[in-house]
Structure formats: structure tokens, C-alpha cells
Design a protein around this motif. Structure first.
Motif, PDB file in Angstrom:
ATOM      1  N   LYS A  74      60.143  31.680  24.406  1.00 61.52           N
ATOM      2  CA  LYS A  74      59.516  32.154  23.178  1.00 61.52           C
ATOM      3  C   LYS A  74      58.384  33.103  23.544  1.00 61.52           C
ATOM      4  CE  LYS A  74      60.379  27.811  20.675  1.00 61.52           C
ATOM      5  NZ  LYS A  74      59.751  26.698  19.940  1.00 61.52           N
ATOM      6  N   GLU A  75      58.449  34.320  23.052  1.00 67.65           N
ATOM      7  CA  GLU A  75      57.403  35.292  23.323  1.00 67.65           C
ATOM      8  C   GLU A  75      56.611  35.538  22.036  1.00 67.65           C
ATOM      9  OE1 GLU A  75      58.572  38.808  25.312  1.00 67.65           O
ATOM     10  OE2 GLU A  75      59.135  37.719  27.140  1.00 67.65           O
ATOM     11  N   ASP A 283      42.704  42.394  33.458  1.00 66.86           N
ATOM     12  CA  ASP A 283      41.658  43.285  32.957  1.00 66.86           C
ATOM     13  C   ASP A 283      41.145  42.746  31.627  1.00 66.86           C
ATOM     14  OD1 ASP A 283      40.026  45.373  32.191  1.00 66.86           O
ATOM     15  OD2 ASP A 283      41.680  46.681  31.587  1.00 66.86           O
ATOM     16  N   ILE A 284      39.850  42.410  31.566  1.00 67.18           N
ATOM     17  CA  ILE A 284      39.296  41.849  30.335  1.00 67.18           C
ATOM     18  C   ILE A 284      38.150  42.680  29.768  1.00 67.18           C
ATOM     19  CG2 ILE A 284      39.943  39.500  30.995  1.00 67.18           C
ATOM     20  CD1 ILE A 284      36.908  39.004  31.510  1.00 67.18           C
ATOM     21  N   GLN A 312      45.028  41.647  25.636  1.00 67.44           N
ATOM     22  CA  GLN A 312      44.324  40.698  26.508  1.00 67.44           C
ATOM     23  C   GLN A 312      44.519  39.263  26.045  1.00 67.44           C
ATOM     24  OE1 GLN A 312      40.358  42.308  26.376  1.00 67.44           O
ATOM     25  NE2 GLN A 312      40.833  43.972  27.776  1.00 67.44           N
ATOM     26  N   VAL A 313      44.508  39.047  24.735  1.00 69.86           N
ATOM     27  CA  VAL A 313      44.756  37.709  24.194  1.00 69.86           C
ATOM     28  C   VAL A 313      46.154  37.237  24.581  1.00 69.86           C
ATOM     29  CG1 VAL A 313      45.067  36.361  22.079  1.00 69.86           C
ATOM     30  CG2 VAL A 313      43.130  37.925  22.280  1.00 69.86           C
ATOM     31  N   VAL A 314      47.150  38.092  24.322  1.00 65.73           N
ATOM     32  CA  VAL A 314      48.537  37.726  24.606  1.00 65.73           C
ATOM     33  C   VAL A 314      48.752  37.516  26.103  1.00 65.73           C
ATOM     34  CG1 VAL A 314      50.920  38.568  24.549  1.00 65.73           C
ATOM     35  CG2 VAL A 314      49.466  38.825  22.541  1.00 65.73           C
ATOM     36  N   SER A 315      48.169  38.385  26.945  1.00 65.62           N
ATOM     37  CA  SER A 315      48.384  38.274  28.391  1.00 65.62           C
ATOM     38  C   SER A 315      47.834  36.954  28.935  1.00 65.62           C
ATOM     39  CB  SER A 315      47.739  39.452  29.125  1.00 65.62           C
ATOM     40  OG  SER A 315      46.321  39.376  29.095  1.00 65.62           O
ATOM     41  N   LEU A 320      49.586  31.500  30.980  1.00 61.41           N
ATOM     42  CA  LEU A 320      49.560  30.039  31.069  1.00 61.41           C
ATOM     43  C   LEU A 320      50.715  29.385  30.321  1.00 61.41           C
ATOM     44  CD1 LEU A 320      45.732  29.330  30.676  1.00 61.41           C
ATOM     45  CD2 LEU A 320      47.056  29.598  32.764  1.00 61.41           C
ATOM     46  N   GLY A 321      51.530  30.202  29.656  1.00 62.88           N
ATOM     47  CA  GLY A 321      52.651  29.649  28.905  1.00 62.88           C
ATOM     48  C   GLY A 321      52.228  28.801  27.721  1.00 62.88           C
TER      49      GLY A 321
END
Length: 347
Positions: A74-75, A283-284, A312-315, A320-321
Motif C-alpha cells: 500500500k503506497e 533531506d529535511i 518529506q512527510v511521505v518519505s 518506516l513502512g
């Protein structure tokens, strides 16, 4: 792999390093068949190539593709996380160092003009009005750094703008602007320009959120500053540590100072490195010079400032899955490797 309705068209290629991959063949299946595969009972498919079939009289197939395991991943998108209950928490950090100039003088970046604004207020307003739409409770912790504060007049690098350490929250962007205006004549601008205390302050909450087993909390720190960072090494270390937490940092530079140090912290040219050599895991940091947006609609600044936050939120949560607390309907993605040659293949 191409999904049409409930059918899946799988194409297998012979991988070439130069990118000129040759088609081995293809077959058709569906998700149910793939999910039924197991190590004990694999799902097998003839890989067929129409061109080879036309050329060879006794053509059977170009190999057999054997599936022994199929995982459905699930993405989630940024909106999936936000709509699924992930709380985006915004914190503001304001630079009160002496390089800003005496707030009573018109040349100061903290001088409030007769129309009631300065560059700090304009940056807070343009970014904050967009930010508050993502924050459900619209209560923002707001801090200053680099000033001497009453009653001891010691220099502080993380004092609440409302001078309430037990409750540093401001109600909406209007509350933030009011707290800034009330704070400005009370403090004495000083220095140095240290970023690491406010970054580490927010990171402590990020550490707590990282203990949770779902994507429930994410923290965004907005720093508005006028100049060069004094504690660059400590700031680098703080950012590298924060890169492993549910946290992003936005830096808006006001005034006309040299912001090369800020651009260095923005990892667009490669991962940021701590003085110890430790690399940032992602990169944050996003740096934006405010004066690049003078004379254009303020919405343009907000769009640029917040451009990288969704990614950045999604990455972080993908790394961490982690799924949203309230799982929305996700997209399904099956990622299969290229098949190396014309023989039986196991996926």
C-alpha cells in the motif's frame, strides 16, 4: 506491469546495462492468481513472444515465469496521511539577534512600519495562513532565539514568544503575530545566532512520536532568520539527527545577508553531513530567501516554502513502512524485477 480492470499484463525484459532492454515475452494474469502463489505451490506462466512465435514452428514459450511470493504494498500519498489522521504540528522560531538592527529604527528588519508590517511579519503571515490549514488544532508553539529576556536578561535561544514556558502555544497565525508584536519591545536583541537549541527542542517531540507504530504525528519547524548561523557544526548534527525523526525544517531568510550557510544546510546538492561524518538519512531542510518574493503575490512564497514538505512527510513514513491511523483507500502497487534471460525464472 500494466493493470487493466482486473487483469494484469506482465512484460519480461532481458536487462542490458546500456538501457536497451530486449523484450523476452509477456503473459496475462490477475492479482488473485499472484496472491495464491507460495513457495510450496508457485504460480507459473508461459512467457510468450509473438515475434518469436511467428519465426519458430515448434515455439512453445520464451521461458516460464514462476511466482513463489507476491506482496501487495500500500503506497500512501501526503493527503492519505493527512486525511487518515496524521497530525501535522508546526512550530515557529524567530531570530532576535542584534544583526537585525534596533527595532525602533526604520532600518531594522524588526521595525514595524506605519502599515503594521515588516519582513518577519510578512513571512509569518504568508506561510502561516497556508500552514494552519494542515494543523487541526491551529495552536502553534512559537519561540524566539538570540535575545536577552527578562527578568535575568540572560541570552536565550528558545524562549516562548508569549513568555509562558508551560504553554508556549499561540491561537492561529493571528495569535502568533500578536505574540511577536508584544514580545518585540520587551526583549533586548543580542546574539549569537544559534539554531541547534530550537531544532533540538522540536526534535524531542519527534523522538516521542517516533515511538508510535503508525503515522500519527509529524513536526515542521519554521525558522525565520536574518543571517549567518553561529553554531553551524551543532546545527548540522541536530539536522542529521532530526532526519531520522518525523520532522522537517523550513528556513526563511529575511534581509539581504549572505545566506550561503543556509543553502548549505538545504540538502538539494547532496545529503547533509554532520561533523562526525554521519550522513542525513533524508533531506529535511528547505531554505527560501524572502526577498526573492518581494513584489509577487505572497501565495508564491508559501507555495515555494511548503513545496518539499509533502514529499518529506511521505518519505519518512514510507521509510518506516507506517500507515495512517485511519487507513484510507490506498493505491496498490506491485513491483516486479526485470527478468534476466530466456529460461525459467522465479520471482
Amino acid at each position: 506491469m500494466h493493470m487493466v480492470s482486473n487483469k494484469t499484463q506482465v512484460e519480461c525484459y532481458d536487462f542490458d546495462g546500456n538501457g536497451s532492454h530486449d523484450l523476452i515475452g509477456s503473459f496475462e494474469t490477475n492479482l488473485i492468481q499472484l496472491q495464491q502463489a507460495s513457495w510450496a505451490s508457485p504460480s507459473e506462466f508461459d512467457c510468450l513472444n509473438d515475434k518469436k512465435k511467428e519465426k519458430k514452428k515448434n515455439y512453445t514459450n520464451s521461458g516460464v515465469v514462476s511466482f513463489k511470493l507476491c506482496q501487495v504494498v500500500k503506497e500512501y500519498s501526503f493527503l492519505d496521511y493527512v486525511m487518515g489522521g496524521c497530525q501535522i504540528n508546526f512550530t515557529l522560531g524567530v531570530d532576535f539577534t542584534g544583526s537585525n538592527g534596533d527595532p525602533r529604527c526604520p532600518e531594522s528588519l524588526h521595525y514595524i512600519s506605519p502599515d503594521g508590517f515588516n519582513e518577519y511579519l510578512a513571512a509569518m503571515w504568508s506561510v502561516g495562513t497556508v500552514i494552519q490549514d494542515y494543523d487541526s488544532d491551529k495552536m502553534f508553539p512559537a519561540f524566539g532565539f538570540g535575545a536577552q529576556i527578562p527578568p535575568t536578561w540572560e541570552v536565550s535561544h528558545e524562549f516562548p514568544l508569549n513568555f509562558n514556558p508551560s504553554y508556549p502555544f499561540c491561537a492561529g497565525i493571528e495569535g502568533v503575530l500578536e505574540a511577536y508584536r508584544m514580545c518585540l519591545p520587551v526583549v533586548q536583541l543580542c546574539g549569537p545566532t544559534n539554531f541547534s537549541p530550537i531544532i533540538n527542542h522540536v526534535a524531542r517531540f519527534g523522538v516521542q512520536a517516533a515511538q508510535q507504530e503508525m503515522a500519527s504525528q509529524y513536526f515542521v519547524l519554521l525558522i525565520i532568520t536574518d543571517g549567518v548561523i553561529t553554531d553551524l557544526d551543532e546545527t548540522r548534527s541536530a539536522i542529521v539527527n532530526a532526519s531520522r525523526l518525523p520532522m522537517s525544517i523550513i528556513i526563511v531568510g529575511v534581509g539581504g545577508a549572505d545566506f550561503s550557510g543556509m543553502e548549505f544546510l538545504d540538502g538539494d546538492d547532496g545529503p547533509l553531513q554532520a561533523p562526525t561524518g554521519e550522513m542525513a538519512s533524508r533531506d529535511i531542510v528547505q531554505f527560501v530567501p524572502f526577498r526573492d518574493f518581494l513584489g509577487v503575490p505572497m501565495e508564491s512564497l508559501a507555495q515555494c516554502v511548503l513545496a518539499e514538505v509533502p514529499v518529506q512527510v511521505v518519505s519518512y513514513f514510507h521509510m518506516l513502512g507506517l500507515s495512517p491511523p485511519n487507513d484510507p483507500t490506498p493505491a496498490l502497487s506491485i513491483d516486479l524485477p526485470l527478468v534476466p534471460n530466456d529460461e525459467q525464472h522465479t520471482l
